[in-house]
Enzyme design. Structure first.
Site, short mmCIF file in Angstrom:
data_model
loop_
_atom_site.label_atom_id
_atom_site.label_comp_id
_atom_site.label_asym_id
_atom_site.label_seq_id
_atom_site.Cartn_x
_atom_site.Cartn_y
_atom_site.Cartn_z
CB ILE A 115 100.79 -7.75 -82.15
CG1 ILE A 115 99.99 -9.41 -80.96
CG2 ILE A 115 100.38 -8.49 -82.80
CD1 ILE A 115 100.66 -10.86 -81.15
CG HIS A 149 92.22 -6.82 -70.26
ND1 HIS A 149 94.25 -6.28 -70.27
CD2 HIS A 149 92.46 -5.77 -69.31
CE1 HIS A 149 94.61 -5.96 -69.21
NE2 HIS A 149 93.22 -5.62 -68.65
CG ASN A 165 92.22 -17.93 -70.62
OD1 ASN A 165 90.50 -17.56 -70.88
ND2 ASN A 165 92.41 -17.08 -69.75
CG ASP A 224 95.50 -4.32 -72.02
OD1 ASP A 224 95.15 -5.08 -72.92
OD2 ASP A 224 96.06 -3.79 -71.54
CG LEU A 273 101.67 -12.21 -70.37
CD1 LEU A 273 102.48 -11.59 -69.20
CD2 LEU A 273 100.63 -11.30 -70.16
CG ASN A 286 94.57 -9.24 -75.50
OD1 ASN A 286 94.77 -10.18 -74.78
ND2 ASN A 286 93.94 -8.29 -74.56
#
Ligand code: GAR
Length: 200
Positions: A88, A104, A13, A145, A85, A102
């Site tokens: 934070i 996902h 990415n 997430d 991974l 982020n």
């Protein structure tokens, strides 16, 4: 737009950000950060002569508060977690409110949370028999997430024969979606208000 990219793995990415037509010339990766001393993504950074930093309290490593100061000096405008991974810490999120995103590899809010990363996600999706999977770009908050969703793209995986096949197809989507969202940020086309996030 000056960005920093956090990585833990192979860095595909990161590479997409560096090479996509969406980001070329308007998004500048100023720093690549990992919790690992060395990871494959650092080699991608090396090819582009981008400085790399390791989050660690061992000699040579940097703390989150040192990274905050560094990013202020570098005038980093957005932080992108691209396969990073670790959770934070709160202080770091407070320092860059709504400025950490982020990617996902699933359609959040499904298949997110602690332990849901990489192939674990694709195995869970495959075993569920779901017809769709995809990728989600979201704002990072204090839990894994669950931050507000900026953009998603879905694909039909009903014919997929294995989790690996889903992973491969979702990765193709990720490599387009993340640079697309960065393009929108760089052009001031992501509107974040209390009630909604809109891509203009
Ligand atoms: C990507 O598929 C990314 O979505 C995923 O890790 C992979 C990193 O690949 N991230 C997560 O699962 C986060 N929960 P890359 O290092 O080749 O970009």
């Amino acid at each position: 737009m000056k960005i920093a990219v956090f990585v833990s793995g192979r860095g595909s990415n990161l590479q997409a950000i560096l090479e996509s037509g969406y980001t070329k010339d308007i998004v500048e990766v100023k720093a690549v950060v990992s919790e690992k001393i060395d990871c494959a993504a650092f080699q991608v950074a090396g090819i582009y002569s981008i400085p790399t930093f390791t989050l660690s309290n061992k000699p040579g490593g940097k703390s989150y508060s040192e990274i905050i100061s560094l990013f202020r000096e570098m005038e980093i405008e957005l932080i992108v977690l691209a396969g990073f991974l670790k959770l934070i810490p709160k202080e770091f999120i407070k320092s860059f409110q709504n400025k950490i995103i982020n990617i996902h590899p699933a359609l959040l809010p499904s298949y997110g949370g602690a332990g849901m990363y990489g192939m674990n996600v694709h195995r869970a999706v495959f075993n569920s028999g779901d017809r769709f999977s995809g990728a989600t770009v979201h704002i990072v908050n204090e839990t894994f997430d669950t931050g507000r969703i900026i953009a998603q793209e879905k694909i039909d995986i009903s014919q997929a024969k294995s989790p690996e096949e889903i992973a491969e197809r979702v990765l193709v989507i990720e490599h387009k979606l993340l640079p697309f969202v960065l393009n929108k940020f760089a052009n001031g086309k992501v509107e974040i208000t209390d009630s909604q996030i809109k891509i203009l």
